[in-house]
Design an enzyme around this catalytic site. Structure first.
Site, mmCIF file in Angstrom:
data_model
loop_
_atom_site.group_PDB
_atom_site.id
_atom_site.type_symbol
_atom_site.label_atom_id
_atom_site.label_comp_id
_atom_site.label_asym_id
_atom_site.label_seq_id
_atom_site.Cartn_x
_atom_site.Cartn_y
_atom_site.Cartn_z
ATOM 1 N N SER A 67 0.959 -9.786 -0.186
ATOM 2 C CA SER A 67 0.740 -8.339 -0.226
ATOM 3 C C SER A 67 1.068 -7.603 1.064
ATOM 4 C CB SER A 67 -0.710 -8.043 -0.618
ATOM 5 O OG SER A 67 -1.614 -8.671 0.280
ATOM 6 N N LYS A 106 0.815 -1.229 0.000
ATOM 7 C CA LYS A 106 0.000 0.000 0.000
ATOM 8 C C LYS A 106 0.841 1.269 0.000
ATOM 9 C CE LYS A 106 -4.422 -1.344 0.350
ATOM 10 N NZ LYS A 106 -5.506 -0.855 -0.510
#
Length: 405
Positions: free
Chosen positions: A305, A55
């Site tokens: 992720s 992110k």
């Protein structure tokens, strides 16, 4: 909006902006998973990114292009990883950041966000509630809103993961990508498909939060009634409008995995790959392990992720995983209340190869006869077959056993 709002050139430009800020994360072979899946598996370690998640890429790219629009600071809504990315990027740009997070967000993610200097507001039960409050703060303060996924600049930043992946493994055939709102898979799929159209892109969602899959099935973005999953990073009720268009154009398949399957993947990554991965980051491995997609004989890259998982959740997953694998057993029995009785029981366990983790001996419990004592044990065993051997051996010796869940 159409999928062309984000181009390969946008992603390449983002790569230039992020140099020196975001890490080019490793792509590591995973032989243990090769053997289990029949697939040549490579792990893209975004859990080792600064702030512990991909992110950061999208947040830094967005804030870099805001310029004067960020004069009154930025505001964002996030379950945790986007929060940390925006907070980090805002600190780098010397602008204030307000982050709205769900009330149940993992403590580690909340504290890490605060550690980067952001003002954290806890609101609602999930991402979507936090999003509504963030919009109110944007209107009240004039701060620039940094969307967690449905923003071209954010998507372009996330797409740099795809560029790195192709640079490190040009011969990749399949890429598995976690899907929540769709920012990561949109950027990654755009980068890879524009350069290598033959690469298969598979999105993986939590079965209890399949917002993108539902949008693809219905041909339009719709909102789920609920999104409850241990993969809190992808617990989103509504996919993005732009990300949905890009998924329709670039993504080959979307599959789902259950929380039990995710938990198993987290445990196997921890024990065999020595990697700490959160639920959202582990969905790709879960999909491979449980045969959700056809990858046998192929070179498959799995994007891990993020690694921002609460240690309490890790503890629960480890214990439950050991129980399911037959490597942890809790049981209760009654022995004669006289010297040597407990030693006899423990000796039997030792002879059977069980490792005693804890023992609780109670001779005064009202439900236990005066001449007896209750014993609760926690045992470590090698596997399910070994566990059954221990139980059968004790039963043959005359112990009445109650296996505790």
């Amino acid at each position: 909006m159409g999928y062309q709002d984000v181009t390969l050139q946008d992603i390449m430009a983002a790569r230039e902006r992020l140099q020196g800020i975001c890490r080019h994360t490793p792509l590591e072979p995973a032989e243990y998973f090769d053997q289990m899946t029949g697939t040549q598996v490579f792990l893209k370690l975004e859990n080792l990114q600064k702030t512990g998640s991909f992110k950061l890429r999208g947040a830094c790219n967005k804030i870099a292009v805001l310029g004067k629009a960020a004069g009154r600071g930025v505001v964002a809504a996030s379950a945790g990883n986007h929060a940390q990315g925006v907070a980090f990027a805002a600190r780098q740009a010397s602008i204030p950041a307000t982050i709205v997070m769900p009330e149940g967000a993992p403590i580690t993610k909340v504290e890490r966000t605060r550690s980067f200097g952001a003002h954290v507001v806890l609101q609602g039960q999930g991402y979507d509630d936090a999003f509504c409050r963030a919009q109110e703060i944007r209107q009240e303060t004039g701060a620039a809103f940094v969307h967690a996924f449905d923003d071209p600049w954010v998507i372009a930043g996330q797409g740099t993961v795809g560029l790195e992946l192709l640079a490190d493994l040009p011969e990749v055939e399949t890429v598995l990508v976690p899907v929540g709102g769709g920012g990561l898979i949109s950027g990654v799929a755009c980068a890879i498909k524009e350069l290598r159209p033959g690469v298969q892109i598979i999105g993986v969602e939590a079965a209890d939060a399949p917002c993108m899959l539902e949008a693809c099935r219905k041909g339009k973005v719709t909102e789920l009634a609920a999104a409850h999953t241990i993969a809190d990073g992808i617990a989103v009720r509504r996919a993005g409008d732009l990300t949905f268009k890009m998924v329709q154009h670039y993504v080959d398949q979307i599959v789902t995995v259950t929380d039990e399957e995710i938990a198993r993947a987290i445990l196997l990554l921890l024990e065999n790959a020595k990697l700490v991965v959160e639920g959202a980051g582990a969905v790709g491995i879960a999909a491979l392990l449980h045969g959700k997609c056809r990858t046998a004989g192929k070179k498959a890259a799995v994007i891990l992720s993020g690694g921002n998982i609460d240690v309490n959740v890790v503890s629960i997953i480890i214990e439950r995983g050991l129980v399911k694998a037959g490597r942890y057993l809790r049981l209760r029995t009654v022995i004669t209340d006289k010297p040597g009785s407990l030693q006899k029981l423990l000796s039997a366990l030792a002879a059977g190869g069980a490792n005693v983790i804890s023992v609780a001996h109670d001779r005064i419990k009202p439900s236990v006869p005066l001449t007896q004592a209750e014993v609760e044990l926690a045992l470590e065993t090698r596997n399910a077959a070994h566990l059954q051997e221990i139980v059968q051996s004790l039963t043959n010796m005359g112990y009445a056993l109650e296996v505790l869940k």
